[in-house]
Design an enzyme around this catalytic site. Structure first.
Site, PDB file in Angstrom:
ATOM      1  N   SER A   1       0.843  -1.183   0.000  1.00 49.20           N
ATOM      2  CA  SER A   1       0.000   0.000   0.000  1.00 49.20           C
ATOM      3  C   SER A   1       0.889   1.247   0.000  1.00 49.20           C
ATOM      4  O   SER A   1       1.826   1.344   0.788  1.00 49.20           O
ATOM      5  CB  SER A   1      -0.886  -0.007   1.251  1.00 49.20           C
ATOM      6  OG  SER A   1      -1.662   1.164   1.316  1.00 49.20           O
TER       7      SER A   1
ATOM      8  N   SER B   1      -2.438  -7.655  -3.484  1.00 46.64           N
ATOM      9  CA  SER B   1      -2.300  -9.095  -3.805  1.00 46.64           C
ATOM     10  C   SER B   1      -1.015  -9.666  -3.178  1.00 46.64           C
ATOM     11  O   SER B   1      -0.074  -9.998  -3.890  1.00 46.64           O
ATOM     12  CB  SER B   1      -2.335  -9.325  -5.313  1.00 46.64           C
ATOM     13  OG  SER B   1      -1.592  -8.395  -6.047  1.00 46.64           O
TER      14      SER B   1
END
Length: 202
Positions: free
Chosen positions: A15, A87
């Protein structure tokens, strides 16, 4: 340039690494080259397709599988699909790769400290304080790709440079054309054949 079949360009990384930013920039470039493009952003997909899933490994893998299924369907119908999703688990990404004909993995690499500095919502700080469980890179693992088609280092290179490296990789694989190329080789042959049929105009 148009293609009968599309492809899946999968941006993975922590992130704050820059996945969505790169996907949107590459989307713009591919659209200008005449491709049909769709971006599946991880945050948007969780809200609209995967609402209710949590952040356990099983739920994260289900999230990736659902994104991969949609991306594969779109690619089958000629769409260039850009996925921007953390992911975190390599095995889940590899299952998607195995299900898609043209799968290009882009590892968006940036150190954890850089990602935390970019975080406008302060999520990393909260995760490091123990307020957010199962936060990738802090209290949950992130497994970097072992052999991605492209690796971009967003902490040391510009967005333009990263975008260009992704586009170069797509061009190298024949998934898009260089915008400076006026005609493809097959188009050049067709033009030459047509001129030959018309005779020497000089």
């Amino acid at each position: 340039m148009t293609r009968d079949s599309g492809f899946v360009l999968w941006f993975t990384g922590l992130s704050g690494a820059g996945k969505s930013t790169l996907a949107r920039r590459v989307e713009q470039e591919l659209a200008e080259r005449g491709l049909r493009v769709e971006v599946l952003d991880g945050d948007e997909v969780r809200l609209n397709l995967c609402e209710g899933l949590g952040f356990s490994r099983a739920d994260r893998d289900t999230n990736v599988a659902r994104i991969g299924w949609v991306a594969g369907k779109l690619a089958h119908h000629g769409v260039a699909v850009l996925v921007a999703a953390i992911s975190p688990y390599a095995e889940a990404r590899e299952r998607v790769r195995a299900s898609v004909d043209d799968f290009v993995e882009v590892f968006v690499d940036a150190p954890l400290a850089t990602c935390a500095e970019r975080d406008p919502k302060g999520l990393y700080a909260r995760a490091m304080a123990g307020d957010i469980p199962n936060f990738t890179g802090v209290s949950d693992p992130y497994e970097p790709p072992a052999a991605p088609e492209v690796t971009v280092h967003t902490h040391i290179e510009t967005v333009d440079a990263s975008v260009q490296r992704v586009l170069d990789a797509l061009t190298l694989r024949g998934l898009t054309s260089d915008p400076d190329e006026v005609y493809s080789s097959s188009e050049e042959e067709a033009v030459a054949a047509r001129l030959g049929a018309l005779g020497d105009l000089g």
